[in-house]
Design a protein around this motif. Structure first.
Motif, PDB file in Angstrom:
ATOM      1  N   VAL A   1       0.921  -1.184  -0.040  1.00 24.03           N
ATOM      2  CA  VAL A   1       0.060   0.004   0.162  1.00 24.03           C
ATOM      3  C   VAL A   1       0.933   1.085  -0.018  1.00 24.03           C
ATOM      4  O   VAL A   1       1.101   1.795   0.990  1.00 24.03           O
ATOM      5  CB  VAL A   1      -1.065   0.070   1.153  1.00 24.03           C
ATOM      6  N   PRO A   2       1.356   1.692  -1.040  1.00 24.83           N
ATOM      7  CA  PRO A   2       2.323   2.728  -1.231  1.00 24.83           C
ATOM      8  C   PRO A   2       1.747   4.129  -0.758  1.00 24.83           C
ATOM      9  O   PRO A   2       2.335   5.031  -0.655  1.00 24.83           O
ATOM     10  CB  PRO A   2       2.899   2.838  -2.586  1.00 24.83           C
ATOM     11  N   ILE A   3       0.346   4.040  -0.774  1.00 24.68           N
ATOM     12  CA  ILE A   3      -0.467   5.435  -0.517  1.00 24.68           C
ATOM     13  C   ILE A   3       0.065   5.823   0.938  1.00 24.68           C
ATOM     14  O   ILE A   3      -0.022   7.161   1.076  1.00 24.68           O
ATOM     15  CB  ILE A   3      -1.891   5.152  -0.592  1.00 24.68           C
ATOM     16  N   LEU A   4       0.250   4.838   1.811  1.00 24.70           N
ATOM     17  CA  LEU A   4       0.624   5.195   3.116  1.00 24.70           C
ATOM     18  C   LEU A   4       1.975   6.291   3.301  1.00 24.70           C
ATOM     19  O   LEU A   4       2.034   7.544   3.739  1.00 24.70           O
ATOM     20  CB  LEU A   4       0.895   4.033   4.177  1.00 24.70           C
ATOM     21  N   THR A   5       3.094   6.040   2.669  1.00 26.38           N
ATOM     22  CA  THR A   5       4.138   6.919   2.607  1.00 26.38           C
ATOM     23  C   THR A   5       3.858   7.969   1.756  1.00 26.38           C
ATOM     24  O   THR A   5       4.584   9.051   2.102  1.00 26.38           O
ATOM     25  CB  THR A   5       5.607   6.059   2.017  1.00 26.38           C
ATOM     26  N   GLU A   6       3.401   7.983   0.649  1.00 25.40           N
ATOM     27  CA  GLU A   6       3.005   9.043  -0.372  1.00 25.40           C
ATOM     28  C   GLU A   6       2.201  10.139   0.480  1.00 25.40           C
ATOM     29  O   GLU A   6       2.508  11.116   0.662  1.00 25.40           O
ATOM     30  CB  GLU A   6       2.248   8.520  -1.521  1.00 25.40           C
ATOM     31  N   THR A   7       1.223   9.583   1.374  1.00 27.00           N
ATOM     32  CA  THR A   7       0.318  10.522   2.325  1.00 27.00           C
ATOM     33  C   THR A   7       1.277  11.171   3.168  1.00 27.00           C
ATOM     34  O   THR A   7       1.067  12.545   3.556  1.00 27.00           O
ATOM     35  CB  THR A   7      -0.596   9.829   2.797  1.00 27.00           C
ATOM     36  N   LEU A   8       2.266  10.542   3.804  1.00 26.67           N
ATOM     37  CA  LEU A   8       3.104  11.033   4.678  1.00 26.67           C
ATOM     38  C   LEU A   8       3.893  12.201   4.128  1.00 26.67           C
ATOM     39  O   LEU A   8       3.903  13.344   4.740  1.00 26.67           O
ATOM     40  CB  LEU A   8       4.124   9.971   5.401  1.00 26.67           C
ATOM     41  N   THR A   9       4.632  12.072   3.003  1.00 29.86           N
ATOM     42  CA  THR A   9       5.231  13.047   2.532  1.00 29.86           C
ATOM     43  C   THR A   9       4.485  14.195   1.730  1.00 29.86           C
ATOM     44  O   THR A   9       5.036  15.418   2.058  1.00 29.86           O
ATOM     45  CB  THR A   9       6.271  12.291   1.303  1.00 29.86           C
TER      46      THR A   9
ATOM     47  N   SER B   1       1.950  20.309  12.312  1.00 32.43           N
ATOM     48  CA  SER B   1       0.864  19.802  11.937  1.00 32.43           C
ATOM     49  C   SER B   1       0.819  18.330  11.356  1.00 32.43           C
ATOM     50  O   SER B   1      -0.148  17.955  10.647  1.00 32.43           O
ATOM     51  CB  SER B   1       0.263  20.828  10.837  1.00 32.43           C
ATOM     52  N   MET B   2       1.990  17.628  11.742  1.00 29.65           N
ATOM     53  CA  MET B   2       1.901  16.216  11.245  1.00 29.65           C
ATOM     54  C   MET B   2       1.434  15.194  12.160  1.00 29.65           C
ATOM     55  O   MET B   2       1.663  14.020  11.788  1.00 29.65           O
ATOM     56  CB  MET B   2       3.676  16.047  10.741  1.00 29.65           C
ATOM     57  N   ASP B   3       1.337  15.557  13.556  1.00 26.94           N
ATOM     58  CA  ASP B   3       1.185  14.419  14.396  1.00 26.94           C
ATOM     59  C   ASP B   3      -0.279  13.503  14.282  1.00 26.94           C
ATOM     60  O   ASP B   3       0.071  12.363  14.098  1.00 26.94           O
ATOM     61  CB  ASP B   3       1.055  15.163  16.012  1.00 26.94           C
ATOM     62  N   HIS B   4      -1.212  14.271  13.830  1.00 29.12           N
ATOM     63  CA  HIS B   4      -2.390  13.255  13.635  1.00 29.12           C
ATOM     64  C   HIS B   4      -2.487  12.414  12.381  1.00 29.12           C
ATOM     65  O   HIS B   4      -2.814  11.216  12.321  1.00 29.12           O
ATOM     66  CB  HIS B   4      -3.746  14.235  13.333  1.00 29.12           C
ATOM     67  N   ILE B   5      -1.597  13.197  11.183  1.00 31.53           N
ATOM     68  CA  ILE B   5      -1.498  12.257  10.082  1.00 31.53           C
ATOM     69  C   ILE B   5      -0.269  11.182  10.437  1.00 31.53           C
ATOM     70  O   ILE B   5      -0.627   9.927  10.029  1.00 31.53           O
ATOM     71  CB  ILE B   5      -1.042  13.132   9.038  1.00 31.53           C
ATOM     72  N   ILE B   6       0.518  11.230  11.121  1.00 29.54           N
ATOM     73  CA  ILE B   6       1.503  10.376  11.549  1.00 29.54           C
ATOM     74  C   ILE B   6       0.901   9.183  12.380  1.00 29.54           C
ATOM     75  O   ILE B   6       0.957   7.926  12.212  1.00 29.54           O
ATOM     76  CB  ILE B   6       2.602  10.759  12.268  1.00 29.54           C
ATOM     77  N   ALA B   7       0.093   9.727  13.428  1.00 27.95           N
ATOM     78  CA  ALA B   7      -0.931   8.729  14.122  1.00 27.95           C
ATOM     79  C   ALA B   7      -1.680   7.917  13.323  1.00 27.95           C
ATOM     80  O   ALA B   7      -1.723   6.653  13.829  1.00 27.95           O
ATOM     81  CB  ALA B   7      -1.465   9.536  15.155  1.00 27.95           C
TER      82      ALA B   7
END
Length: 772
Positions: A411-419, A528-534
């Protein structure tokens, strides 16, 4: 397309006009304030100045009347003596001492300081004089001694007792004196009024005097003249000591400008050798009096304004009608003497005006700066909304990704969303292998190159300190990974290939055990990255747990593994039974539009160190959990889940909402609040919890397989948690505006003010007090 053809929306005409008005509006306001204050100040100045001039003129008129009255009083002895002379001195004047005249003269000199002396003479050459001499008096008689005319002086005291004698040679006879001739001439015309001489110097006493004389007939038919001498020195002293404003002056002059008495008279008389005919107004030293006299000659009596040497003077000129000669009383005073209060008022007005203008300038500057700040905040809000929209889209895309929780599917979408959400150069997901000594890179995405990679391993023996951080479970943010001992080797082995240096290390924990880590390199949106990382970590946790299960199944006996899986509860954390796929309460995955949610947040109990305190705290937590279970079961709520120090309660999860469920969830909130307050009070502990309530859309899904865990997330859950986090007073229930609208007819609320909701904007919030 050339650069000149690109249109910048921020530089649209409307935005440019708005920015211009943001600057010009406050500036025009300040200009308007200054203009208004100037107009008011000018009007006040003119009104006050006219009032001051009018008041000054009135004061000078009163002063003029006062001086005229004092002048009449000053010369009244001469006028009164003229009437007395006709009655008292009718006896023939001889060489014998006229006792009545002497007694009258001594008495008048004792009581009238302005009177200098008295004369009595006749047409036969007889002359008598009484004048002050030291502490006594000098009674002088013109007589012939040794064939020569002399003035014989007899010195006496107040009672007439002889003290001594003396003589002076006589010059011209008294009948040749101006005071004698003038009185006789006036009597010859049938006029009995006093005759006044011009001022002259009396050298014996260094006095400037003026003589008033009257002629009458004695009983023997001869013509006699009685004269009284008035001292101008004392009149000058009187006028000089007169208070005219603060620095005003008064003077008596004749029509030719000769000074009779008053300002600078003594100095001028001494400078011209005691010649009164030369004592005149000086244009150099007395320009105001000269101008006032000239105006009097043209306009007559009255007040006026004279400007001299750059200053305004208020003047008044009037005739002294009590004397037959046309003497003129002149008074002047600087306008500032009467307008001191106006000057002070003007200064205060200027000070206040400057203060008001300064405050207006400060406010204008504040408005300009506030406008710039509002523009900046608006821009930041727009960026935040855009970022939230992007994150929501990314979350929605993640949620709709097929086989999201299947570890066997990439599921490459996870790392792409993080970046994209964090602005990182690279984002990677690392899984901790079952031996606990290796981290395997499941997926690494390089945003600059738009490529994915996988398969990299890092070993604990080479990165011991980094693995210690992983086991502690706390996120790590390092600005310079190359200089930190914990990440130095990782930077050289992994990060150097992409030339990155900043590192975010976020462990993925299952309970208290690490199962993996999320790593970001050179992120730009740290705040603003805490919730997306969580969120990504939660998905990765399920995937890694699934992978661990598969790995453990291969390495261990399948029968033992099956028994362990039967005994392990993956839905731990739920205080009530959760719906599953194989029973009638199964809830399908999807988006539910109206789900009532309650979030209870307890303070983190990390300070507890003593074993007894830990035991006490755990007993309170256990008792509170039992209370919550009983309340939730009685109310028939859909779900109650414990997540760390948070308790999430779901009223229902249905496409057709039950309107009574919102009421039941509010009753549950009040019941839990009361139960918690009671338990904490019995344990002598302060309230350490806050409650947030909201109703709105959520996403629901069964996560994992064998067993699956039902979970929900979305706007309602996030808002309820934000409300609980924003409560200022512990033990308080805070609800959203949507929740309030559904309960306001059944419960008591008080407004808590505006509440900023990320992605939505400013909305209202309320405090739930109790049932109506």
């Amino acid at each position: 397309m050339s650069g000149s053809e690109i249109i910048d929306p921020a530089r649209s005409p409307a935005n440019i006009r708005r920015r211009i008005w943001q600057f010009l509006g406050p500036v025009l306001g300040v200009v308007l304030v200054i203009a208004t204050i100037s107009a008011i100040s000018l009007h006040n100045y003119r009104s006050t100045r006219n009032g001051v001039i009018s008041l000054s003129s009135d004061l000078l008129r009163n002063l003029q009347r006062y001086i005229a009255q004092e002048l009449n009083n000053y010369i009244s002895p001469a006028m009164e003596s003229a009437g007395i002379a006709n009655d008292m001195f009718l006896d023939p004047i001889t060489d014998q001492v006229p006792q009545t005249f002497m007694l009258y003269g001594r008495s008048m000199l004792a009581h009238m300081p302005q009177v200098d002396s008295f004369y009595l003479a006749n047409d036969q050459g007889q002359f008598w004089l009484v004048i002050r001499h030291g502490d006594g008096y000098d009674q002088t008689h013109l007589q012939k001694e040794n064939g020569q005319m002399v003035y014989r002086h007899v010195y006496v005291d107040q009672k007439g007792t002889f003290k001594g004698t003396g003589f002076d040679p006589a010059s011209a006879p008294p009948s040749s004196k101006p005071w004698f001739r003038g009185a006789v001439e006036r009597a010859g015309k049938g006029d009995e009024a006093l005759y006044w001489t011009d001022p002259y110097a009396y050298m014996a006493t260094h006095q400037f005097i003026i003589t008033a004389s009257i002629a009458f007939r004695t009983s023997d038919g001869h013509q006699a003249v009685f004269a009284i001498n008035i001292s101008l020195n004392r009149l000058t002293d009187f006028l000089n000591h007169l208070q005219v404003g603060r620095s005003g002056q008064a003077v008596i002059v004749d029509m030719q400008g000769h000074i009779i008495a008053g300002h600078n008279a003594e100095a001028l008389r001494k400078s011209v050798g005691f010649d009164p005919s030369k004592v005149k107004l000086d244009p150099d030293t007395q320009p105001v009096f000269v101008r006032a006299l000239n105006e009097f000659r043209i306009k007559g009596s009255g007040p006026g304004i004279v400007n001299s040497r750059g200053r305004n003077y208020v003047t008044i000129a009037t005739e002294t009608t009590s004397i037959h000669r046309h003497w003129v009383l002149l008074i002047n005073a600087p306008e500032s003497d009467f307008s001191a209060f106006e000057v002070n008022d003007r200064k205060q007005t200027i000070i206040f005006s400057v203060l008001v203008v300064s405050l207006a300038c400060v406010l204008a500057l504040g408005l300009i700066l506030r406008g710039r700040q509002v523009d900046g905040l608006k821009k930041l809000l727009d960026q935040t909304r855009e970022q939230i929209r992007g994150e929501d889209a990314a979350i929605y895309e993640i949620a709709n990704t097929p086989d999201l929780f299947d570890s066997s599917t990439d599921v490459p979408i996870l790392t792409e969303t993080l970046t994209s959400a964090t602005g990182a150069r690279r984002a990677s997901l690392w899984r901790l292998l079952p031996d606990g000594e290796r981290l395997l890179c499941e997926d690494m995405f390089d945003a600059a190159k738009d490529v994915h990679s996988t398969g990299i391993e890092i070993l604990q023996r080479d990165n011991a300190q980094l693995f210690d951080v992983l086991k502690e479970g706390y996120p790590l943010v390092i600005d310079d990974a190359a200089s930190d001992e914990r990440t130095m080797l990782f930077q050289r082995v992994v990060m150097k290939l992409a030339d990155t240096n900043k590192l975010v290390f976020h462990p993925i924990m299952h309970g208290h055990q690490p199962v993996g880590v999320v790593i970001l390199e050179d992120p730009s949106h740290i705040n603003s990255m805490d919730h997306i990382i969580a969120m990504v970590s939660s998905v990765a946790l399920v995937r890694f747990s699934h992978a661990i299960e598969k790995t453990s199944a291969i390495e261990n006996d399948r029968e033992d593994l099956h028994q362990d899986l039967q005994e392990t509860r993956y839905d731990q954390g739920f205080l009530v039974h959760m719906p599953e796929e194989n029973n009638d309460q199964f809830v399908p995955s999807g988006v539910y539009p109206q789900v009532p949610v309650m979030v209870i947040i307890f303070s983190d109990p990390y300070i507890v160190t003593q074993k007894q305190a830990v035991a006490t705290g755990m007993s309170i937590v256990s008792a509170l959990a039992e209370k919550v279970q009983d309340i939730v079961r009685d109310a028939g709520l859909f779900s109650a889940q414990v997540i760390s120090n948070r308790l999430v309660l779901i009223g229902e999860c249905s496409m057709e909402p039950d309107p009574n469920m919102v009421l039941r969830l509010a009753d549950v909130a009040i019941s839990i609040r009361e139960a918690s307050l009671t338990l904490l009070a019995n344990a002598d502990m302060a309230p350490i919890f806050s409650i947030g309530l909201d109703i709105g859309p959520v996403m629901a899904a069964m996560l994992g397989k064998d067993p699956a865990v039902f979970n929900i997330w979305g706007e309602a859950v996030n808002t309820a948690e934000l409300l609980a986090n924003s409560v200022q007073d512990a033990g308080t229930i805070k609800v959203s505006e949507q929740f309030y609208m559904k309960l306001r007819d059944h419960f008591l609320f008080r407004s808590r003010g505006n509440f900023y909701l990320p992605g939505t904007g400013v909305t209202r919030s309320f405090i739930l007090a109790g049932r109506r």
